[in-house]
Each structure stands twice: as C-alpha cells, then as structure tokens.
Design a protein around this motif. Structure first.
Motif, PDB file in Angstrom:
ATOM      1  N   LYS A   1     -19.332   0.289  -1.970  1.00  0.00           N
ATOM      2  CA  LYS A   1     -20.200   1.046  -1.065  1.00  0.00           C
ATOM      3  C   LYS A   1     -21.193   0.138  -0.333  1.00  0.00           C
ATOM      4  CE  LYS A   1     -19.734   5.373  -3.606  1.00  0.00           C
ATOM      5  NZ  LYS A   1     -18.426   5.577  -3.178  1.00  0.00           N
TER       6      LYS A   1
ATOM      7  N   LYS B   1     -13.115  11.587   2.357  1.00  0.00           N
ATOM      8  CA  LYS B   1     -12.918  10.779   1.149  1.00  0.00           C
ATOM      9  C   LYS B   1     -11.466  10.344   0.958  1.00  0.00           C
ATOM     10  CE  LYS B   1     -16.908  12.684  -1.109  1.00  0.00           C
ATOM     11  NZ  LYS B   1     -17.489  13.302  -2.259  1.00  0.00           N
ATOM     12  N   ARG B   2     -10.590  10.758   1.839  1.00  0.00           N
ATOM     13  CA  ARG B   2      -9.164  10.465   1.689  1.00  0.00           C
ATOM     14  C   ARG B   2      -8.822   8.996   1.960  1.00  0.00           C
ATOM     15  NH1 ARG B   2      -4.089  13.468   4.624  1.00  0.00           N
ATOM     16  NH2 ARG B   2      -2.510  12.046   3.812  1.00  0.00           N
ATOM     17  N   TYR B   3      -9.539   8.370   2.868  1.00  0.00           N
ATOM     18  CA  TYR B   3      -9.181   7.019   3.305  1.00  0.00           C
ATOM     19  C   TYR B   3     -10.213   5.985   2.860  1.00  0.00           C
ATOM     20  CZ  TYR B   3      -5.929   9.643   6.122  1.00  0.00           C
ATOM     21  OH  TYR B   3      -4.938  10.501   6.522  1.00  0.00           O
ATOM     22  N   SER B   4      -9.717   4.785   2.562  1.00  0.00           N
ATOM     23  CA  SER B   4     -10.608   3.690   2.152  1.00  0.00           C
ATOM     24  C   SER B   4     -10.733   2.627   3.235  1.00  0.00           C
ATOM     25  CB  SER B   4     -10.108   3.059   0.854  1.00  0.00           C
ATOM     26  OG  SER B   4      -8.804   2.541   1.026  1.00  0.00           O
ATOM     27  N   CYS B   5      -9.987   2.778   4.329  1.00  0.00           N
ATOM     28  CA  CYS B   5     -10.022   1.799   5.417  1.00  0.00           C
ATOM     29  C   CYS B   5      -9.322   2.380   6.642  1.00  0.00           C
ATOM     30  CB  CYS B   5      -9.315   0.515   4.979  1.00  0.00           C
ATOM     31  SG  CYS B   5      -9.326  -0.798   6.218  1.00  0.00           S
TER      32      CYS B   5
ATOM     33  N   LEU C   1     -17.136   3.538   5.824  1.00  0.00           N
ATOM     34  CA  LEU C   1     -15.694   3.305   5.880  1.00  0.00           C
ATOM     35  C   LEU C   1     -15.398   2.003   6.630  1.00  0.00           C
ATOM     36  CD1 LEU C   1     -12.904   4.574   5.240  1.00  0.00           C
ATOM     37  CD2 LEU C   1     -13.026   5.665   7.489  1.00  0.00           C
TER      38      LEU C   1
ATOM     39  N   TYR D   1       0.851  -1.189   0.000  1.00  0.00           N
ATOM     40  CA  TYR D   1       0.000   0.000   0.000  1.00  0.00           C
ATOM     41  C   TYR D   1       0.887   1.239   0.000  1.00  0.00           C
ATOM     42  CZ  TYR D   1      -3.910  -3.066   0.805  1.00  0.00           C
ATOM     43  OH  TYR D   1      -4.856  -4.048   0.665  1.00  0.00           O
TER      44      TYR D   1
ATOM     45  N   ARG E   1     -11.338  -3.197   1.012  1.00  0.00           N
ATOM     46  CA  ARG E   1     -11.295  -2.412  -0.239  1.00  0.00           C
ATOM     47  C   ARG E   1     -12.506  -2.717  -1.119  1.00  0.00           C
ATOM     48  NH1 ARG E   1      -8.493   0.815  -3.384  1.00  0.00           N
ATOM     49  NH2 ARG E   1      -8.161   0.390  -5.585  1.00  0.00           N
TER      50      ARG E   1
ATOM     51  N   TRP F   1     -15.486  -0.999   0.407  1.00  0.00           N
ATOM     52  CA  TRP F   1     -15.425   0.442   0.199  1.00  0.00           C
ATOM     53  C   TRP F   1     -15.749   0.802  -1.255  1.00  0.00           C
ATOM     54  CZ3 TRP F   1     -11.741   3.592  -2.414  1.00  0.00           C
ATOM     55  CH2 TRP F   1     -11.864   4.963  -2.144  1.00  0.00           C
ATOM     56  N   LEU F   2     -15.150   0.088  -2.195  1.00  0.00           N
ATOM     57  CA  LEU F   2     -15.392   0.377  -3.611  1.00  0.00           C
ATOM     58  C   LEU F   2     -16.844   0.118  -4.001  1.00  0.00           C
ATOM     59  CD1 LEU F   2     -12.137  -1.043  -5.245  1.00  0.00           C
ATOM     60  CD2 LEU F   2     -12.818   1.373  -5.066  1.00  0.00           C
TER      61      LEU F   2
END
Length: 128
Positions: free
Chosen positions: A105, A24-28, A56, A3, A99, A102-103
């Motif tokens: 939703k 919106k900066r983080y995905s986890c 999230l 990552y 991920r 998150w992708l």
C-alpha cells in the motif's frame, strides 16, 4: 509471464468503468498512451483521483517513448514506463515492483508530480 488473471479492454473509458465497479479486483493496470476517446494519461489521472483506486499501480507501455510522454505520465501519476515491445525481463520486473507497491500500500507514483520538472530539466540539458 505466469499471471493467471489478466483482463483486456479496448478503451480507457471501459477500463475506468470496470475498475470503479470492482476496485479491489485488480492489483495493477498496464496501459498504452494512445487509446480511443481518452488517453492513457487521462486514465492514470482518473485512477489517481478515485479514492478507491488511488494506490493502484499503473504501468505505461507505449511505442511513443518521447520525453514529453514520459513527463506527462509521471505528472499524471504513473508507476512505470516501458517502450514497446517490452523485453520480457523488463516487464516482469515492472510487474513485480507494482505488486510490491500494491501489497505494501505504498505510493505508486514514480515521483511526485511537482518533481517532474526536475526530470524535464535533466532531459533538456542532456539533449542540448
């Protein structure tokens, strides 16, 4: 694990402040249960009750793998739960699952809070 962008903070208070400033900066989020001032469980609750952060994924990484901790994390809305030190492959799988959640939703909870009692009952039966 490959990552390119990982940030660390020293407390749940700092984490929620950063997350709210740029949702919106983080995905986890990967959190411990025991942290200064506020616990990881409280951080999960803060994330789940903040509209911009509610989807999230949150993975709990802890040295305290008790049934009570697991149930508290599930009730708060955790996405995953790993025991320290995690195996690299297990952490990779949890991060990949987070991920996808998150992708897509999707609902990031392991299960709905009202169903956590089913896990608690099963654990108690296994222990007795």
């Amino acid at each position: 694990l490959g990552y390119s962008s990982v940030d660390g903070v020293s407390s749940a208070i700092e984490a929620i402040k950063i997350l709210k400033a740029d949702p919106k900066r983080y995905s986890c989020v990967v959190t411990d249960i025991n942290m200064p001032n506020r616990s990881g469980v409280e951080l999960i609750r803060d994330i789940r009750t903040t509209t911009e952060l509610a989807l999230l994924p949150v993975i709990v990484l802890t040295a305290y793998s008790t049934a009570d901790n697991l149930i508290d994390c599930i009730q708060a809305g955790a996405t995953g739960f790993l025991v320290k030190p995690p195996r690299k492959n297990e952490l990779r799988k949890e991060l990949e699952r987070a991920r996808r959640i998150w992708l897509g939703k999707h609902d990031p909870r392991l299960c709905q809070p009202e169903h956590a009692h089913l896990l608690e009952t099963a654990l108690l039966q296994k222990l007795s």
